[in-house]
Design a protein around this motif. Structure first.
Motif, PDB file in Angstrom:
ATOM      1  N   THR A   7      17.799   8.484  -1.066  1.00 35.52           N
ATOM      2  CA  THR A   7      17.485   8.248  -2.471  1.00 35.52           C
ATOM      3  C   THR A   7      16.133   7.600  -2.720  1.00 35.52           C
ATOM      4  O   THR A   7      15.656   7.616  -3.846  1.00 35.52           O
ATOM      5  CB  THR A   7      18.560   7.357  -3.127  1.00 35.52           C
ATOM      6  OG1 THR A   7      18.583   6.097  -2.444  1.00 35.52           O
ATOM      7  CG2 THR A   7      19.917   8.005  -3.077  1.00 35.52           C
ATOM      8  N   VAL A   8      15.507   7.014  -1.712  1.00 36.03           N
ATOM      9  CA  VAL A   8      14.235   6.325  -1.912  1.00 36.03           C
ATOM     10  C   VAL A   8      13.106   7.324  -1.822  1.00 36.03           C
ATOM     11  O   VAL A   8      13.020   8.094  -0.877  1.00 36.03           O
ATOM     12  CB  VAL A   8      14.045   5.215  -0.852  1.00 36.03           C
ATOM     13  CG1 VAL A   8      12.664   4.600  -0.960  1.00 36.03           C
ATOM     14  CG2 VAL A   8      15.106   4.159  -1.023  1.00 36.03           C
ATOM     15  N   SER A   9      12.231   7.322  -2.821  1.00 41.66           N
ATOM     16  CA  SER A   9      11.078   8.217  -2.752  1.00 41.66           C
ATOM     17  C   SER A   9      10.057   7.616  -1.796  1.00 41.66           C
ATOM     18  O   SER A   9      10.010   6.411  -1.596  1.00 41.66           O
ATOM     19  CB  SER A   9      10.470   8.404  -4.144  1.00 41.66           C
ATOM     20  OG  SER A   9      10.046   7.169  -4.652  1.00 41.66           O
ATOM     21  N   ALA A  10       9.253   8.462  -1.203  1.00 45.19           N
ATOM     22  CA  ALA A  10       8.259   8.020  -0.229  1.00 45.19           C
ATOM     23  C   ALA A  10       7.249   7.094  -0.902  1.00 45.19           C
ATOM     24  O   ALA A  10       6.809   7.348  -2.017  1.00 45.19           O
ATOM     25  CB  ALA A  10       7.550   9.219   0.381  1.00 45.19           C
ATOM     26  N   LEU A  11       6.925   6.017  -0.224  1.00 46.04           N
ATOM     27  CA  LEU A  11       5.922   5.090  -0.726  1.00 46.04           C
ATOM     28  C   LEU A  11       4.549   5.586  -0.299  1.00 46.04           C
ATOM     29  O   LEU A  11       4.415   6.296   0.690  1.00 46.04           O
ATOM     30  CB  LEU A  11       6.166   3.698  -0.141  1.00 46.04           C
ATOM     31  CG  LEU A  11       7.516   3.066  -0.457  1.00 46.04           C
ATOM     32  CD1 LEU A  11       7.676   1.778   0.330  1.00 46.04           C
ATOM     33  CD2 LEU A  11       7.643   2.790  -1.936  1.00 46.04           C
ATOM     34  N   ASP A  12       3.530   5.193  -1.050  1.00 44.84           N
ATOM     35  CA  ASP A  12       2.167   5.544  -0.660  1.00 44.84           C
ATOM     36  C   ASP A  12       1.717   4.525   0.379  1.00 44.84           C
ATOM     37  O   ASP A  12       1.395   3.393   0.044  1.00 44.84           O
ATOM     38  CB  ASP A  12       1.248   5.512  -1.882  1.00 44.84           C
ATOM     39  CG  ASP A  12      -0.203   5.774  -1.502  1.00 44.84           C
ATOM     40  OD1 ASP A  12      -0.458   6.217  -0.357  1.00 44.84           O
ATOM     41  OD2 ASP A  12      -1.080   5.534  -2.336  1.00 44.84           O
ATOM     42  N   LEU A  13       1.731   4.924   1.630  1.00 47.46           N
ATOM     43  CA  LEU A  13       1.327   4.036   2.709  1.00 47.46           C
ATOM     44  C   LEU A  13      -0.003   4.471   3.293  1.00 47.46           C
ATOM     45  O   LEU A  13      -0.233   4.421   4.489  1.00 47.46           O
ATOM     46  CB  LEU A  13       2.413   3.992   3.788  1.00 47.46           C
ATOM     47  CG  LEU A  13       3.724   3.359   3.347  1.00 47.46           C
ATOM     48  CD1 LEU A  13       4.754   3.425   4.465  1.00 47.46           C
ATOM     49  CD2 LEU A  13       3.539   1.927   2.896  1.00 47.46           C
ATOM     50  N   SER A  14      -0.907   4.923   2.426  1.00 45.03           N
ATOM     51  CA  SER A  14      -2.224   5.338   2.889  1.00 45.03           C
ATOM     52  C   SER A  14      -3.077   4.130   3.259  1.00 45.03           C
ATOM     53  O   SER A  14      -4.093   4.262   3.909  1.00 45.03           O
ATOM     54  CB  SER A  14      -2.921   6.174   1.819  1.00 45.03           C
ATOM     55  OG  SER A  14      -3.019   5.448   0.617  1.00 45.03           O
ATOM     56  N   ALA A  15      -2.658   2.950   2.845  1.00 40.34           N
ATOM     57  CA  ALA A  15      -3.316   1.709   3.239  1.00 40.34           C
ATOM     58  C   ALA A  15      -2.221   0.791   3.779  1.00 40.34           C
ATOM     59  O   ALA A  15      -1.040   1.031   3.561  1.00 40.34           O
ATOM     60  CB  ALA A  15      -4.000   1.072   2.026  1.00 40.34           C
ATOM     61  N   ALA A  16      -2.619  -0.259   4.495  1.00 31.89           N
ATOM     62  CA  ALA A  16      -1.636  -1.195   5.004  1.00 31.89           C
ATOM     63  C   ALA A  16      -0.868  -1.788   3.830  1.00 31.89           C
ATOM     64  O   ALA A  16      -1.424  -2.045   2.770  1.00 31.89           O
ATOM     65  CB  ALA A  16      -2.333  -2.287   5.807  1.00 31.89           C
ATOM     66  N   GLU A  17       0.416  -1.976   4.020  1.00 29.51           N
ATOM     67  CA  GLU A  17       1.243  -2.449   2.930  1.00 29.51           C
ATOM     68  C   GLU A  17       2.434  -3.211   3.508  1.00 29.51           C
ATOM     69  O   GLU A  17       2.955  -2.874   4.556  1.00 29.51           O
ATOM     70  CB  GLU A  17       1.747  -1.243   2.126  1.00 29.51           C
ATOM     71  CG  GLU A  17       2.518  -1.614   0.897  1.00 29.51           C
ATOM     72  CD  GLU A  17       2.805  -0.403   0.022  1.00 29.51           C
ATOM     73  OE1 GLU A  17       3.811  -0.441  -0.681  1.00 29.51           O
ATOM     74  OE2 GLU A  17       2.016   0.552   0.031  1.00 29.51           O
ATOM     75  N   THR A  18       2.869  -4.273   2.794  1.00 29.35           N
ATOM     76  CA  THR A  18       4.087  -4.977   3.167  1.00 29.35           C
ATOM     77  C   THR A  18       5.222  -4.415   2.332  1.00 29.35           C
ATOM     78  O   THR A  18       5.119  -4.315   1.111  1.00 29.35           O
ATOM     79  CB  THR A  18       3.951  -6.492   2.916  1.00 29.35           C
ATOM     80  OG1 THR A  18       2.879  -6.983   3.726  1.00 29.35           O
ATOM     81  CG2 THR A  18       5.226  -7.219   3.280  1.00 29.35           C
ATOM     82  N   VAL A  19       6.293  -4.025   3.020  1.00 27.60           N
ATOM     83  CA  VAL A  19       7.439  -3.410   2.371  1.00 27.60           C
ATOM     84  C   VAL A  19       8.648  -4.313   2.583  1.00 27.60           C
ATOM     85  O   VAL A  19       8.882  -4.796   3.694  1.00 27.60           O
ATOM     86  CB  VAL A  19       7.713  -2.014   2.980  1.00 27.60           C
ATOM     87  CG1 VAL A  19       8.944  -1.393   2.363  1.00 27.60           C
ATOM     88  CG2 VAL A  19       6.509  -1.121   2.817  1.00 27.60           C
ATOM     89  N   LEU A  20       9.401  -4.537   1.515  1.00 29.20           N
ATOM     90  CA  LEU A  20      10.640  -5.299   1.593  1.00 29.20           C
ATOM     91  C   LEU A  20      11.788  -4.388   1.188  1.00 29.20           C
ATOM     92  O   LEU A  20      11.689  -3.678   0.192  1.00 29.20           O
ATOM     93  CB  LEU A  20      10.591  -6.500   0.635  1.00 29.20           C
ATOM     94  CG  LEU A  20       9.448  -7.484   0.839  1.00 29.20           C
ATOM     95  CD1 LEU A  20       9.399  -8.477  -0.312  1.00 29.20           C
ATOM     96  CD2 LEU A  20       9.609  -8.216   2.153  1.00 29.20           C
ATOM     97  N   CYS A  21      12.867  -4.401   1.963  1.00 27.43           N
ATOM     98  CA  CYS A  21      14.017  -3.594   1.586  1.00 27.43           C
ATOM     99  C   CYS A  21      15.300  -4.198   2.136  1.00 27.43           C
ATOM    100  O   CYS A  21      15.268  -5.007   3.070  1.00 27.43           O
ATOM    101  CB  CYS A  21      13.854  -2.147   2.030  1.00 27.43           C
ATOM    102  SG  CYS A  21      13.732  -1.903   3.803  1.00 27.43           S
ATOM    103  N   ARG A  22      16.413  -3.813   1.558  1.00 25.48           N
ATOM    104  CA  ARG A  22      17.736  -4.234   2.004  1.00 25.48           C
ATOM    105  C   ARG A  22      18.487  -2.988   2.458  1.00 25.48           C
ATOM    106  O   ARG A  22      18.481  -1.974   1.772  1.00 25.48           O
ATOM    107  CB  ARG A  22      18.495  -4.936   0.880  1.00 25.48           C
ATOM    108  CG  ARG A  22      19.850  -5.445   1.329  1.00 25.48           C
ATOM    109  CD  ARG A  22      20.569  -6.262   0.263  1.00 25.48           C
ATOM    110  NE  ARG A  22      19.803  -7.476  -0.017  1.00 25.48           N
ATOM    111  CZ  ARG A  22      19.334  -7.796  -1.231  1.00 25.48           C
ATOM    112  NH1 ARG A  22      19.563  -7.032  -2.266  1.00 25.48           N
ATOM    113  NH2 ARG A  22      18.647  -8.902  -1.414  1.00 25.48           N
ATOM    114  N   VAL A  23      19.153  -3.083   3.590  1.00 26.62           N
ATOM    115  CA  VAL A  23      19.857  -1.938   4.165  1.00 26.62           C
ATOM    116  C   VAL A  23      21.166  -1.703   3.400  1.00 26.62           C
ATOM    117  O   VAL A  23      21.995  -2.596   3.309  1.00 26.62           O
ATOM    118  CB  VAL A  23      20.161  -2.171   5.661  1.00 26.62           C
ATOM    119  CG1 VAL A  23      20.958  -1.003   6.240  1.00 26.62           C
ATOM    120  CG2 VAL A  23      18.870  -2.395   6.446  1.00 26.62           C
ATOM    121  N   PRO A  24      21.342  -0.491   2.861  1.00 28.24           N
ATOM    122  CA  PRO A  24      22.600  -0.177   2.166  1.00 28.24           C
ATOM    123  C   PRO A  24      23.714   0.134   3.177  1.00 28.24           C
ATOM    124  O   PRO A  24      23.443   0.446   4.350  1.00 28.24           O
ATOM    125  CB  PRO A  24      22.249   1.069   1.348  1.00 28.24           C
ATOM    126  CG  PRO A  24      21.165   1.724   2.123  1.00 28.24           C
ATOM    127  CD  PRO A  24      20.383   0.608   2.774  1.00 28.24           C
TER     128      PRO A  24
END
Length: 157
Positions: A7-24
């Motif tokens: 269900t999660v759309s792809a994030l734009d990771l063309s640059a370094a990025e910090t991602v936070l998520c919770r495992v369903p």
């Protein structure tokens, strides 16, 4: 964010990025690297590098790529920007066995890398093919089958 690979759309990771998520619940039991690669829609190798570099934390702790995620695990990942891999044509020797307008058959010597990859961007067979073809055949510098660096053999392009 609750992250579910379906269900999660792809994030734009063309640059370094910090991602936070919770495992369903639905993703519980997946390997950490598999879960993040699916959720972030980036290569598993890229995720594994971030994990090995200590850039991924589960519930505040650095974990291995093989860690099995649990429901509710909170993941923080500092995903590095991708390395650009523009193919640079290089005048390297090629042993061509056959060539016409549709196919090229050549020998790959042992020790030569076929495609550029992390740490090896020059001196590859693909660099030599880009030079050989010039602008005559754009996109035709991809080998049909690949041989390991240490092996020798015949390739068709």
């Amino acid at each position: 964010m609750d992250a579910d690979p379906s269900t999660v759309s792809a994030l734009d990771l063309s640059a370094a990025e910090t991602v936070l998520c919770r495992v369903p619940e639905a993703s519980a039991g997946l390997r950490l690297d598999v879960f993040l690669a699916e959720v972030l829609a980036v290569s598993r190798a890229r995720i594994q590098r971030a994990i090995a570099d200590g850039e991924v934390r589960v519930n505040g702790q650095v974990r291995r790529a093989s860690y099995r995620v649990g429901p509710g695990d909170e993941i923080e990942a500092d995903v590095p920007a991708p390395v650009t891999t523009d193919l640079v044509p290089e005048d390297l020797p090629l042993t061509i066995r056959f060539e016409d307008e549709a196919i090229l058959v050549l020998e790959k010597p042992a020790g030569q890398v076929v495609h550029p990859a992390a740490g090896v961007m020059h001196g590859t067979l693909a660099n030599a093919l880009a030079f050989h073809f010039g602008h005559q055949r754009p996109g035709l510098s991809r080998c049909v089958r690949e041989l390991y660096t240490g092996s020798t053999g015949i390739l068709r392009v």
